[in-house]
Design a protein around this motif. Sequence first.
Motif, mmCIF file in Angstrom:
data_model
loop_
_atom_site.group_PDB
_atom_site.id
_atom_site.type_symbol
_atom_site.label_atom_id
_atom_site.label_comp_id
_atom_site.label_asym_id
_atom_site.label_seq_id
_atom_site.Cartn_x
_atom_site.Cartn_y
_atom_site.Cartn_z
ATOM 1 N N LEU A 1 13.008 10.176 1.732
ATOM 2 C CA LEU A 1 12.146 9.716 0.640
ATOM 3 C C LEU A 1 10.807 10.432 0.768
ATOM 4 O O LEU A 1 10.147 10.345 1.800
ATOM 5 N N PRO A 2 10.396 11.167 -0.254
ATOM 6 C CA PRO A 2 9.135 11.910 -0.149
ATOM 7 C C PRO A 2 7.945 10.972 -0.054
ATOM 8 O O PRO A 2 7.802 10.033 -0.826
ATOM 9 N N LEU A 3 7.143 11.237 0.939
ATOM 10 C CA LEU A 3 5.872 10.526 1.104
ATOM 11 C C LEU A 3 6.051 9.010 1.058
ATOM 12 O O LEU A 3 5.376 8.305 0.315
ATOM 13 N N LEU A 4 6.951 8.498 1.879
ATOM 14 C CA LEU A 4 7.284 7.072 1.876
ATOM 15 C C LEU A 4 6.049 6.184 2.024
ATOM 16 O O LEU A 4 5.879 5.209 1.300
ATOM 17 N N GLN A 5 5.182 6.518 2.958
ATOM 18 C CA GLN A 5 4.018 5.674 3.190
ATOM 19 C C GLN A 5 3.114 5.612 1.962
ATOM 20 O O GLN A 5 2.643 4.541 1.592
ATOM 21 N N LYS A 6 2.908 6.736 1.304
ATOM 22 C CA LYS A 6 2.089 6.740 0.086
ATOM 23 C C LYS A 6 2.772 5.959 -1.025
ATOM 24 O O LYS A 6 2.115 5.265 -1.799
ATOM 25 N N LYS A 7 4.098 6.070 -1.092
ATOM 26 C CA LYS A 7 4.860 5.320 -2.094
ATOM 27 C C LYS A 7 4.681 3.818 -1.875
ATOM 28 O O LYS A 7 4.424 3.070 -2.818
ATOM 29 N N LEU A 8 4.820 3.378 -0.627
ATOM 30 C CA LEU A 8 4.649 1.955 -0.333
ATOM 31 C C LEU A 8 3.237 1.502 -0.657
ATOM 32 O O LEU A 8 3.031 0.442 -1.245
ATOM 33 N N GLN A 9 2.246 2.313 -0.286
ATOM 34 C CA GLN A 9 0.860 1.924 -0.552
ATOM 35 C C GLN A 9 0.552 1.868 -2.039
ATOM 36 O O GLN A 9 -0.228 1.027 -2.477
ATOM 37 N N SER A 10 1.170 2.731 -2.827
ATOM 38 C CA SER A 10 0.864 2.727 -4.260
ATOM 39 C C SER A 10 1.639 1.656 -5.024
ATOM 40 O O SER A 10 1.189 1.193 -6.063
ATOM 41 N N GLU A 11 2.816 1.234 -4.503
ATOM 42 C CA GLU A 11 3.661 0.325 -5.268
ATOM 43 C C GLU A 11 3.630 -1.121 -4.806
ATOM 44 O O GLU A 11 3.944 -2.014 -5.587
ATOM 45 N N LEU A 12 3.269 -1.371 -3.554
ATOM 46 C CA LEU A 12 3.300 -2.743 -3.056
ATOM 47 C C LEU A 12 1.955 -3.434 -3.263
ATOM 48 O O LEU A 12 0.904 -2.816 -3.101
ATOM 49 N N ALA B 1 1.725 -7.902 0.298
ATOM 50 C CA ALA B 1 3.025 -7.479 0.828
ATOM 51 C C ALA B 1 2.937 -7.174 2.318
ATOM 52 O O ALA B 1 1.899 -6.746 2.831
ATOM 53 N N PHE B 2 4.057 -7.407 3.005
ATOM 54 C CA PHE B 2 4.199 -7.042 4.409
ATOM 55 C C PHE B 2 5.399 -6.129 4.539
ATOM 56 O O PHE B 2 6.424 -6.345 3.902
ATOM 57 N N VAL B 3 5.263 -5.106 5.333
ATOM 58 C CA VAL B 3 6.355 -4.190 5.626
ATOM 59 C C VAL B 3 6.767 -4.436 7.073
ATOM 60 O O VAL B 3 5.924 -4.467 7.964
ATOM 61 N N VAL B 4 8.051 -4.658 7.278
ATOM 62 C CA VAL B 4 8.585 -4.859 8.621
ATOM 63 C C VAL B 4 9.486 -3.679 8.948
ATOM 64 O O VAL B 4 10.361 -3.342 8.167
ATOM 65 N N ALA B 5 9.243 -3.054 10.093
ATOM 66 C CA ALA B 5 10.080 -1.943 10.546
ATOM 67 C C ALA B 5 10.690 -2.319 11.890
ATOM 68 O O ALA B 5 9.971 -2.725 12.802
ATOM 69 N N GLY B 6 12.003 -2.210 11.981
ATOM 70 C CA GLY B 6 12.689 -2.512 13.223
ATOM 71 C C GLY B 6 13.095 -1.239 13.942
ATOM 72 O O GLY B 6 13.517 -0.281 13.316
ATOM 73 N N ARG B 7 12.965 -1.245 15.235
ATOM 74 C CA ARG B 7 13.336 -0.157 16.145
ATOM 75 C C ARG B 7 12.421 1.047 16.093
ATOM 76 O O ARG B 7 12.167 1.680 17.091
#
Length: 122
Positions: A69-80, A84-90
Amino acid sequence: MTLLRGRKGTLVDLGSGDGRIVLEAHRQGFSPTIGYELNPWLVRLSWLHAWRAGHHHDVSYRREDLWKLPLLQKKLQSELPDDAFVVAGRFPITDWTACHVEGQGVDRAWAYSMQAQRQNTC
C-alpha cells in the motif's frame, strides 16, 4: 485488549490475523472496526468468527498486503479521525511512536493514537 481500555472511536488492526482484536474492539464499543490481513485464510476465519458472534455486519476485514500500500502511514493519517486508534501486532509502525505497548514476542502489540501522532505527543 488492555491497550484499548477506556478508549473509544475507530479501530484499525494491521495484520489482524484471525480477527479477534477487531471483534473484541467492536464488543467494547469501538466503531467502525477494520482489520487488514494478508493471509486469505485468516481473513475468511475472521469473517467466520464475526458471523458466529453475530457481528458480521458490524466489523470489516480486508485482505491487503500492507507493504504494497503506497504511503500507508500518510493514508491512515489523512483518512482516520482524531479519535481513531491503530493497533499493530508483531511489527510496529517504525516511523510512529506507540502510546502503549503490550505483550512479548509474537504476542506483542503496539497502539497508536491518531490524535497523538498528529500532535507528536506520544
